[in-house]
Design a protein around this motif. Structure first.
Motif, PDB file in Angstrom:
ATOM      1  N   ARG A  88     -10.772 -27.661  14.931  1.00  0.00           N
ATOM      2  CA  ARG A  88      -9.429 -27.414  15.459  1.00  0.00           C
ATOM      3  C   ARG A  88      -9.267 -26.000  16.002  1.00  0.00           C
ATOM      4  NH1 ARG A  88      -6.563 -30.194  10.179  1.00  0.00           N
ATOM      5  NH2 ARG A  88      -7.091 -32.361  10.676  1.00  0.00           N
ATOM      6  N   GLU A  89     -10.297 -25.177  15.807  1.00  0.00           N
ATOM      7  CA  GLU A  89     -10.267 -23.806  16.293  1.00  0.00           C
ATOM      8  C   GLU A  89     -11.356 -23.620  17.349  1.00  0.00           C
ATOM      9  OE1 GLU A  89      -7.992 -21.695  15.349  1.00  0.00           O
ATOM     10  OE2 GLU A  89      -7.122 -22.983  13.785  1.00  0.00           O
ATOM     11  N   ILE A  90     -11.068 -22.784  18.355  1.00  0.00           N
ATOM     12  CA  ILE A  90     -12.049 -22.516  19.410  1.00  0.00           C
ATOM     13  C   ILE A  90     -13.192 -21.664  18.849  1.00  0.00           C
ATOM     14  CG2 ILE A  90     -12.425 -21.356  21.619  1.00  0.00           C
ATOM     15  CD1 ILE A  90      -9.617 -22.139  22.418  1.00  0.00           C
ATOM     16  N   ILE A  91     -14.420 -22.113  19.110  1.00  0.00           N
ATOM     17  CA  ILE A  91     -15.612 -21.445  18.604  1.00  0.00           C
ATOM     18  C   ILE A  91     -16.457 -20.968  19.789  1.00  0.00           C
ATOM     19  CG2 ILE A  91     -17.782 -21.777  17.336  1.00  0.00           C
ATOM     20  CD1 ILE A  91     -15.392 -21.743  15.518  1.00  0.00           C
TER      21      ILE A  91
ATOM     22  N   SER B 146     -29.945 -21.540  28.852  1.00  0.00           N
ATOM     23  CA  SER B 146     -28.870 -21.101  27.958  1.00  0.00           C
ATOM     24  C   SER B 146     -27.530 -21.181  28.665  1.00  0.00           C
ATOM     25  CB  SER B 146     -29.111 -19.661  27.485  1.00  0.00           C
ATOM     26  OG  SER B 146     -30.352 -19.531  26.843  1.00  0.00           O
ATOM     27  N   THR B 147     -26.548 -21.794  28.012  1.00  0.00           N
ATOM     28  CA  THR B 147     -25.193 -21.901  28.568  1.00  0.00           C
ATOM     29  C   THR B 147     -24.176 -21.468  27.522  1.00  0.00           C
ATOM     30  OG1 THR B 147     -25.874 -23.791  29.939  1.00  0.00           O
ATOM     31  CG2 THR B 147     -23.509 -23.414  29.674  1.00  0.00           C
ATOM     32  N   TYR B 148     -23.449 -20.428  27.828  1.00  0.00           N
ATOM     33  CA  TYR B 148     -22.408 -19.950  26.912  1.00  0.00           C
ATOM     34  C   TYR B 148     -21.194 -20.860  27.006  1.00  0.00           C
ATOM     35  CZ  TYR B 148     -18.646 -17.039  25.048  1.00  0.00           C
ATOM     36  OH  TYR B 148     -17.563 -16.568  24.338  1.00  0.00           O
ATOM     37  N   LYS B 149     -20.614 -21.214  25.857  1.00  0.00           N
ATOM     38  CA  LYS B 149     -19.454 -22.098  25.837  1.00  0.00           C
ATOM     39  C   LYS B 149     -18.438 -21.609  24.807  1.00  0.00           C
ATOM     40  CE  LYS B 149     -21.675 -26.419  27.297  1.00  0.00           C
ATOM     41  NZ  LYS B 149     -21.773 -27.867  27.036  1.00  0.00           N
ATOM     42  N   GLU B 150     -17.179 -21.938  25.061  1.00  0.00           N
ATOM     43  CA  GLU B 150     -16.114 -21.741  24.089  1.00  0.00           C
ATOM     44  C   GLU B 150     -15.318 -23.039  24.014  1.00  0.00           C
ATOM     45  OE1 GLU B 150     -13.600 -18.380  24.634  1.00  0.00           O
ATOM     46  OE2 GLU B 150     -15.253 -16.972  24.964  1.00  0.00           O
ATOM     47  N   GLY B 151     -15.168 -23.566  22.823  1.00  0.00           N
ATOM     48  CA  GLY B 151     -14.440 -24.823  22.698  1.00  0.00           C
ATOM     49  C   GLY B 151     -14.412 -25.322  21.266  1.00  0.00           C
TER      50      GLY B 151
ATOM     51  N   ASN C 267     -23.014 -31.869  17.567  1.00  0.00           N
ATOM     52  CA  ASN C 267     -23.160 -32.873  18.605  1.00  0.00           C
ATOM     53  C   ASN C 267     -22.756 -32.367  19.985  1.00  0.00           C
ATOM     54  OD1 ASN C 267     -21.559 -35.312  20.133  1.00  0.00           O
ATOM     55  ND2 ASN C 267     -23.450 -36.033  19.161  1.00  0.00           N
ATOM     56  N   ASP C 268     -21.706 -31.538  20.026  1.00  0.00           N
ATOM     57  CA  ASP C 268     -21.236 -31.050  21.331  1.00  0.00           C
ATOM     58  C   ASP C 268     -20.186 -29.965  21.115  1.00  0.00           C
ATOM     59  OD1 ASP C 268     -21.083 -30.837  24.047  1.00  0.00           O
ATOM     60  OD2 ASP C 268     -20.069 -32.739  24.402  1.00  0.00           O
ATOM     61  N   ILE C 269     -19.870 -29.279  22.211  1.00  0.00           N
ATOM     62  CA  ILE C 269     -18.751 -28.342  22.251  1.00  0.00           C
ATOM     63  C   ILE C 269     -17.788 -28.849  23.316  1.00  0.00           C
ATOM     64  CG2 ILE C 269     -18.011 -25.980  22.729  1.00  0.00           C
ATOM     65  CD1 ILE C 269     -19.630 -26.161  20.224  1.00  0.00           C
ATOM     66  N   ILE C 270     -16.559 -29.147  22.922  1.00  0.00           N
ATOM     67  CA  ILE C 270     -15.565 -29.657  23.852  1.00  0.00           C
ATOM     68  C   ILE C 270     -14.824 -28.474  24.481  1.00  0.00           C
ATOM     69  CG2 ILE C 270     -13.514 -31.096  24.121  1.00  0.00           C
ATOM     70  CD1 ILE C 270     -14.362 -32.631  21.666  1.00  0.00           C
ATOM     71  N   LEU C 271     -14.958 -28.338  25.779  1.00  0.00           N
ATOM     72  CA  LEU C 271     -14.293 -27.240  26.467  1.00  0.00           C
ATOM     73  C   LEU C 271     -12.798 -27.494  26.525  1.00  0.00           C
ATOM     74  CD1 LEU C 271     -16.814 -26.682  29.411  1.00  0.00           C
ATOM     75  CD2 LEU C 271     -16.770 -25.604  27.148  1.00  0.00           C
ATOM     76  N   VAL C 272     -12.005 -26.456  26.304  1.00  0.00           N
ATOM     77  CA  VAL C 272     -10.536 -26.598  26.329  1.00  0.00           C
ATOM     78  C   VAL C 272      -9.945 -25.566  27.282  1.00  0.00           C
ATOM     79  CG1 VAL C 272     -10.351 -27.574  24.033  1.00  0.00           C
ATOM     80  CG2 VAL C 272     -10.365 -25.097  24.306  1.00  0.00           C
TER      81      VAL C 272
ATOM     82  N   ALA D 220     -19.887 -18.222  14.129  1.00  0.00           N
ATOM     83  CA  ALA D 220     -18.799 -18.533  13.199  1.00  0.00           C
ATOM     84  C   ALA D 220     -19.326 -18.428  11.777  1.00  0.00           C
ATOM     85  CB  ALA D 220     -18.256 -19.937  13.464  1.00  0.00           C
ATOM     86  N   SER D 221     -18.414 -18.387  10.819  1.00  0.00           N
ATOM     87  CA  SER D 221     -18.806 -18.366   9.413  1.00  0.00           C
ATOM     88  C   SER D 221     -19.135 -19.779   8.952  1.00  0.00           C
ATOM     89  CB  SER D 221     -17.670 -17.809   8.550  1.00  0.00           C
ATOM     90  OG  SER D 221     -16.561 -18.700   8.549  1.00  0.00           O
ATOM     91  N   TYR D 222     -19.972 -19.875   7.940  1.00  0.00           N
ATOM     92  CA  TYR D 222     -20.319 -21.192   7.415  1.00  0.00           C
ATOM     93  C   TYR D 222     -19.079 -21.902   6.872  1.00  0.00           C
ATOM     94  CZ  TYR D 222     -22.120 -24.900   4.502  1.00  0.00           C
ATOM     95  OH  TYR D 222     -22.342 -26.139   3.933  1.00  0.00           O
ATOM     96  N   GLU D 223     -18.217 -21.162   6.197  1.00  0.00           N
ATOM     97  CA  GLU D 223     -17.031 -21.768   5.593  1.00  0.00           C
ATOM     98  C   GLU D 223     -16.134 -22.428   6.641  1.00  0.00           C
ATOM     99  OE1 GLU D 223     -18.971 -19.184   2.931  1.00  0.00           O
ATOM    100  OE2 GLU D 223     -18.174 -18.736   4.940  1.00  0.00           O
TER     101      GLU D 223
END
Length: 214
Positions: A160-163, A183-188, A209-214, A133-136
């Protein structure tokens, strides 16, 4: 002379200094106390104008908003670690581009952790996240309201956006370069903490801290 007498003298002195009538001064005092009792958070915003970047989805001020505002000021002026994070260090250690190694590669963490020099005084870190993702877009998450987060961290900001991200979990090793990761790929949705950086005068993300899966 009692407290009531002292208060009366102060009121008369103030009225004389500013050329006010006693009735006008009394009216102003009543209005001020009404404002203090009914809109304490509004006064905080007026007194702390540099902190007006706080964004909410509504304009109603409530007791819950007041607590959240205090949390923001506490975070902004926290002393932080001996070597505080910076915007550039976060970019270097956390953010990755879309034209690099595939995020789903099983050796992603082993290679990127070494390439990006991610360690704690050469000791292996137990876990780490890389974000595509972008820093901004990540920095904007720091303006979101607090939510609970894991690992006993008191409060985080949630995106609020999936990363797209990679979670790196230490499976062996103690010091660099022997650290080995799963390594575990995630989107959330991203959960992160933020910190005020004095040098640039802005709030920055400092830890995922974490990636919340949606």
């Amino acid at each position: 002379m009692g407290a009531s007498g002292n208060a009366g003298n102060r009121s008369r002195h103030t009225a004389s200094k500013w050329n006010m009538t006693p009735s006008l001064l009394h009216s102003l005092q009543e209005n001020m106390w009404t404002l203090i009792n009914t809109q304490p958070l509004l006064l905080l915003f007026l007194l702390l104008r540099p902190l007006l970047f706080l964004k909410t989805d509504d304009y109603a001020i409530s007791g819950a908003k007041e607590e959240e505002f205090y949390d923001y000021t506490e975070e902004l002026y926290a002393v932080g670690p001996t070597k505080p994070p910076t915007r550039e260090s976060f970019k270097k250690r956390v953010l990755v581009s879309s034209d690099g190694k595939p995020l789903a590669d099983k050796d992603y963490c082993n290679e990127e952790m070494k390439m990006k020099n991610v360690h704690n005084r050469f000791f292996c870190v137990k876990e780490h996240f890389f974000l595509q993702a972008s820093y901004e877009s990540i920095q904007q998450i720091c303006y979101n309201l607090f939510v609970p987060c894991r690992n006993n961290v008191r409060k985080c900001h949630r995106g609020r956006e999936i990363i797209k991200a990679v979670h790196c979990l230490l499976i062996s090793g103690i010091t660099m370069p022997t650290c080995m990761y799963k390594s575990t790929y995630k989107e959330g949705l991203v959960l992160l903490t933020c910190q005020w950086e004095n040098e640039i005068g802005d709030i920055i993300p400092n830890h995922v801290n974490d990636i919340i899966l949606v």
